[in-house]
Structure formats: structure tokens, C-alpha cells
Design a protein around this motif. Structure first.
Motif, PDB file in Angstrom:
ATOM      1  N   SER A  43       0.315   1.148 -13.644  1.00 55.35           N
ATOM      2  CA  SER A  43      -0.319  -0.155 -13.798  1.00 55.35           C
ATOM      3  C   SER A  43       0.721  -1.266 -13.930  1.00 55.35           C
ATOM      4  N   SER A  70       0.832  -1.209   0.000  1.00 60.19           N
ATOM      5  CA  SER A  70       0.000   0.000   0.000  1.00 60.19           C
ATOM      6  C   SER A  70       0.863   1.254   0.000  1.00 60.19           C
ATOM      7  N   THR A  76       2.110  -1.905 -10.520  1.00 63.99           N
ATOM      8  CA  THR A  76       1.157  -2.690  -9.732  1.00 63.99           C
ATOM      9  C   THR A  76       1.245  -4.166 -10.110  1.00 63.99           C
ATOM     10  N   THR A  80       2.386  -7.388  -7.750  1.00 62.63           N
ATOM     11  CA  THR A  80       1.631  -8.646  -7.669  1.00 62.63           C
ATOM     12  C   THR A  80       2.578  -9.835  -7.829  1.00 62.63           C
ATOM     13  N   GLN A 130       1.522   6.711  -6.942  1.00 64.64           N
ATOM     14  CA  GLN A 130       0.315   7.447  -7.308  1.00 64.64           C
ATOM     15  C   GLN A 130       0.493   8.949  -7.110  1.00 64.64           C
ATOM     16  N   SER A 145      -1.171  -5.878 -16.397  1.00 58.49           N
ATOM     17  CA  SER A 145      -1.187  -4.420 -16.362  1.00 58.49           C
ATOM     18  C   SER A 145      -2.180  -3.810 -17.352  1.00 58.49           C
ATOM     19  N   LEU A 155       2.431   1.750  -3.440  1.00 61.53           N
ATOM     20  CA  LEU A 155       1.435   2.227  -4.401  1.00 61.53           C
ATOM     21  C   LEU A 155       1.106   3.704  -4.176  1.00 61.53           C
TER      22      LEU A 155
END
Length: 106
Positions: free
Chosen positions: A24, A6, A27, A31, A13, A53, A9
């Protein structure tokens, strides 16, 4: 671990120089990082990252990868072997410390 993801990210952002496609891709890499046990380095392949993505163009993928490397979000060592995925290093602790020192995280 969830807090780390978190936090990472949130950092990307807030970076206005990073658009939605590099974010993306980042992210998708997080993962893969989580699926591989959150080690400092992990292996990724374009064939896995592109669908995760939502990136469909090879050119866009490579441009986004370059942005993430240039901005220091990842370290990237390409594999020129079709049977071995490329290596990514997440300098996450460094990013979190930098963000905290700039007042980004509390």
C-alpha cells in the motif's frame, strides 16, 4: 506510463515477502511519482504518504519503508529538513527487466 505502473504493481503483488502495508505504501509512492511527472527521482513526505496508504502508525510506516528499501523496490534518501521532502528513486526499469528475465512478465 499506465503500463509501467501496472507492471510495477504486479511485481510487488507477486512478492510473497511483501505484505499489504508495504504494498500500500508503494502504491502511494507510485501515485506521488505519477503526480510529479514520472521522473526517476521524486520527493515524498510522510504526511502525504501515510493517509494515501492508509497507514496510521509512524512505526508501521518506517517498517514498511525499510521493507521497500531492503527488497530493492525503492531507493530512499531521507531529508532531515522539515521544509524539504525526502527523495525516492524508483528503480522501475531494473525491476521490470529482472521480472521479465525471471519469466514474471510476458
Amino acid at each position: 506510463m499506465e503500463t509501467t505502473i501496472s507492471s510495477l504493481l504486479k511485481i510487488i503483488q507477486k512478492d510473497k515477502a511483501v505484505g499489504p502495508y508495504p504494498a500500500s505504501l508503494y502504491t502511494a509512492m507510485l501515485t506521488c511519482w505519477q503526480e510529479q511527472g514520472c521522473r526517476e527521482s521524486f520527493r515524498v513526505s510522510r504526511s502525504i504518504l501515510m493517509p494515501l496508504s492508509g497507514i496510521r502508525s509512524f512505526a508501521t510506516y518506517h517498517k514498511c519503508l525499510g521493507v521497500l528499501v531492503q527488497k530493492g523496490y525503492i531507493g530512499y534518501m531521507p531529508s532531515h529538513n522539515n521544509r524539504l521532502a525526502s527523495k525516492v528513486i524508483l528503480p522501475g526499469n531494473n525491476l521490470l527487466q529482472t521480472s521479465k528475465s525471471k519469466g514474471g512478465e510476458r
